[in-house]
Design a protein around this motif. Structure first.
Motif: not given
Length: 391
Positions: A13, A88, A91, A141
């Motif tokens: 993450g 975000e 990712q 994540m």
């Protein structure tokens, strides 16, 4: 032992940090050839500079001479302004990039440039201090690889657990605990080893030494599956307690209950019992990797084997007895052998056969009021200032 190399890189993450100024760093779990696992933090600008250098070192594989020969994955350049939405959205790209990078020929995936970039740095070991005004926000994540990054609404607050007893680490990848320590859990592994962080430390901790702060029950433990999943034992284990089962290496069994502490309930014929999940591998999968993993870290201790355990909860966590597992398992197998008769998918005792004690649902326990120190530790800085001025 051969030269060091990386077996796998997983994106966990990202973190939103505020010191010295607001920025974002990505969290990677790096698994090395010696089965050690390290968490490293990298900014996207660092990753992009690493990517550019890699292309310069391997111009043919980067497609600079002939675009058709390119095997090094693409990576978009950083933007002038990186916000949370950008962090975000990257990712998925970074997950794909790391997967492709590890699949490249050894001369690239194991070159010194790759190894040095993912080595642990001193900054990776630093955690926010107690006096820091604004602590990092962690966004993890989703475990489902098919989930979209849009599913992350964050910030995801790491779950907080308390140590019920002292734990002495046995390897450099583990973290020692003192009874009463409060830790944040970053990753819960099926093996029963959880990756935790506390103040200036990080490492693996046995889940059996931890308890939730609000309840003795682990809400994430799944329900039993009496249909069973086929597994193969990759290491022999001799039962130490009565509710465990002894099995030799290479035996085929069925797992009927996967518990988070790493001790699963297995079924062999009509016998059930606890067995370490670390010594099991799904049928049909490669056994060599799992067998090597056992050498780096053994099975975690069971809760019942911990001495001087002190829980903050008046009621202990609820666990089914092996008699209940065995009885329900036998009923399920009997129903499965009768294809003509409809029956429930999960084997449970009927209302008439169920004992009165099991039929009555206990009232939920009222959690204890947090201590004043814990309330002050978790409240915002604004609340702390108001309390201080009131005093």
């Amino acid at each position: 032992m051969g030269d060091a190399y990386i077996r796998h890189i997983a994106l966990l993450g990202f973190e939103k940090r505020f010191v010295p100024s607001q920025h974002y760093v990505y969290m990677f779990l790096v698994k090395w050839q010696d089965l050690s696992e390290k968490v490293v933090y990298r900014r996207f600008t660092e990753i992009y500079e690493f990517h550019k250098m890699l292309k310069e070192m391997f111009p043919i594989e980067a497609g600079d001479i002939n675009p058709e020969n390119r095997i090094i994955p693409h990576l978009p350049a950083p933007r002038w302004f990186d916000g949370q939405r950008t962090a975000e959205s990257r990712q998925g790209t970074l997950t794909e990039y790391c997967s492709t990078l590890m699949g490249l020929p050894a001369k690239i995936s194991r070159c010194p440039h790759v190894l040095s970039f993912f080595q642990v740095r001193p900054d990776d070991l630093k955690l926010p201090t107690e006096g820091q005004v604004k602590k990092p926000e962690t966004y993890l994540m989703p475990k489902d690889s098919k989930a979209s990054v849009a599913d992350i609404t964050g910030p995801i607050i790491l779950q907080t657990y308390r140590a019920i007893a002292d734990y002495e680490k046995t390897s450099g990848t583990e973290m020692a605990l003192a009874s009463g320590d409060v830790v944040d859990v970053v990753e819960k592994s099926e093996s029963g080893w959880w990756f935790c962080q506390m103040k200036g430390k990080r490492g693996w901790v046995p889940a059996s030494y931890l308890e939730p702060l609000d309840s003795p029950d682990e809400a994430e433990d799944p329900e039993p599956n009496y249909a069973g999943e086929p597994y193969v034992t990759i290491k022999a284990y001799t039962a130490v307690e009565e509710d465990e089962v002894s099995l030799g290496e290479g035996e085929t069994i069925e797992v009927i209950h996967k518990l988070l502490d790493g001790w699963w309930v297995v079924r062999k014929d009509d016998t059930t019992g606890y067995f370490p999940s670390m010594y099991l591998q799904k049928s049909g999968e490669d056994l060599s990797l799992a067998q090597r993993q056992i050498k780096s870290r053994g099975a975690p201790p069971r809760r019942s084997s911990i001495r001087n355990a002190h829980s903050i909860h008046q009621r202990s966590r609820k666990r089914l007895s092996q008699d209940t597992y065995r009885r329900n398992s036998v009923r399920f197998l009997q129903q499965r052998r009768r294809p003509g008769r409809p029956g429930p998918q999960s084997a449970g005792p009927s209302q008439q056969e169920r004992p009165q004690a099991e039929r009555a649902k206990p009232q939920p326990a009222v959690p204890p009021r947090p201590s004043a120190d814990l309330i002050l530790h978790r409240c915002s800085e604004s609340t702390k200032r108001k309390l201080a001025s009131a005093v």
